[in-house]
Design an enzyme around this catalytic site. Sequence first.
Site, PDB file in Angstrom:
ATOM      1  N   ASN A 105     -19.036 -17.838 -10.673  1.00  0.00           N
ATOM      2  CA  ASN A 105     -18.787 -18.384  -9.546  1.00  0.00           C
ATOM      3  C   ASN A 105     -18.984 -17.433  -8.113  1.00  0.00           C
ATOM      4  O   ASN A 105     -18.562 -16.432  -7.944  1.00  0.00           O
ATOM      5  CB  ASN A 105     -17.331 -18.468  -9.515  1.00  0.00           C
ATOM      6  CG  ASN A 105     -16.639 -19.081  -8.198  1.00  0.00           C
ATOM      7  OD1 ASN A 105     -17.152 -19.637  -7.260  1.00  0.00           O
ATOM      8  ND2 ASN A 105     -15.127 -19.107  -8.155  1.00  0.00           N
ATOM      9  N   CYS A 113     -11.067 -19.517  -9.083  1.00  0.00           N
ATOM     10  CA  CYS A 113     -11.112 -18.911 -10.393  1.00  0.00           C
ATOM     11  C   CYS A 113     -10.122 -17.996 -10.557  1.00  0.00           C
ATOM     12  O   CYS A 113      -9.705 -17.715 -11.850  1.00  0.00           O
ATOM     13  CB  CYS A 113     -12.487 -18.499 -10.808  1.00  0.00           C
ATOM     14  SG  CYS A 113     -13.225 -17.212  -9.745  1.00  0.00           S
ATOM     15  N   HIS A 114      -9.680 -17.281  -9.569  1.00  0.00           N
ATOM     16  CA  HIS A 114      -8.430 -16.365 -10.141  1.00  0.00           C
ATOM     17  C   HIS A 114      -7.024 -16.921 -10.549  1.00  0.00           C
ATOM     18  O   HIS A 114      -6.248 -16.366 -10.916  1.00  0.00           O
ATOM     19  CB  HIS A 114      -8.088 -15.738  -8.675  1.00  0.00           C
ATOM     20  CG  HIS A 114      -7.632 -16.452  -7.518  1.00  0.00           C
ATOM     21  ND1 HIS A 114      -8.532 -17.153  -6.713  1.00  0.00           N
ATOM     22  CD2 HIS A 114      -6.251 -16.773  -7.136  1.00  0.00           C
ATOM     23  CE1 HIS A 114      -7.821 -17.775  -5.837  1.00  0.00           C
ATOM     24  NE2 HIS A 114      -6.416 -17.622  -5.950  1.00  0.00           N
ATOM     25  N   GLU A 140      -0.276 -15.802  -3.634  1.00  0.00           N
ATOM     26  CA  GLU A 140      -0.313 -17.387  -3.734  1.00  0.00           C
ATOM     27  C   GLU A 140       1.069 -17.902  -4.244  1.00  0.00           C
ATOM     28  O   GLU A 140       1.723 -18.611  -3.730  1.00  0.00           O
ATOM     29  CB  GLU A 140      -1.160 -18.226  -4.461  1.00  0.00           C
ATOM     30  CG  GLU A 140      -2.647 -18.003  -3.584  1.00  0.00           C
ATOM     31  CD  GLU A 140      -3.743 -18.799  -4.445  1.00  0.00           C
ATOM     32  OE1 GLU A 140      -3.478 -19.530  -5.762  1.00  0.00           O
ATOM     33  OE2 GLU A 140      -4.835 -18.701  -4.114  1.00  0.00           O
TER      34      GLU A 140
END
Length: 157
Positions: A105, A113-114, A140
């Site tokens: 990526n 992608c985390h 997040e």
Amino acid sequence: MTPIGLLGIVFDSFLSVKKIFITDSNKNATIPEFALNFVKQLNSYFKGELLEFRYPVNIQNISEFDKKVLEVTCEIPYGETVTYNWIAKKLNTSPIAIGQALKRNPLPIIIPCHRVIKSDGTLGGYSLGIEIKKWLIEHERSTLYKFQLMKLHHRML
């Protein structure tokens, strides 16, 4: 400088973001005028004020399979995680193939992608490093929690 370190950002000739990486060099520390909007979005993301990037990206130089994996990855909601296996089932492939595609990526953080972890709940790999992956997931989740608390508070008023 960001909470996860100094980021290098590569733009293409159309001013779309082409690559993001961690760097220790600040030799080009001045931010070109055209990049200010993207840098502003990055800063807002790290402050917990931005849930979705709205800036042109360029992922043209990757395989069709990798594009499919990244498209599915972009569908993962902010603050949530899915497993490599979950994406593999959606694309009828193996979790290892998904991990390899995510490893390539070019736009970590923007293409989140985390948010992809192993089936056993451990983090798996991340091109920017496991500690950064852990930080991004926690960032997040805590931001999402704050937004939910604010919504609840406003409903109660």
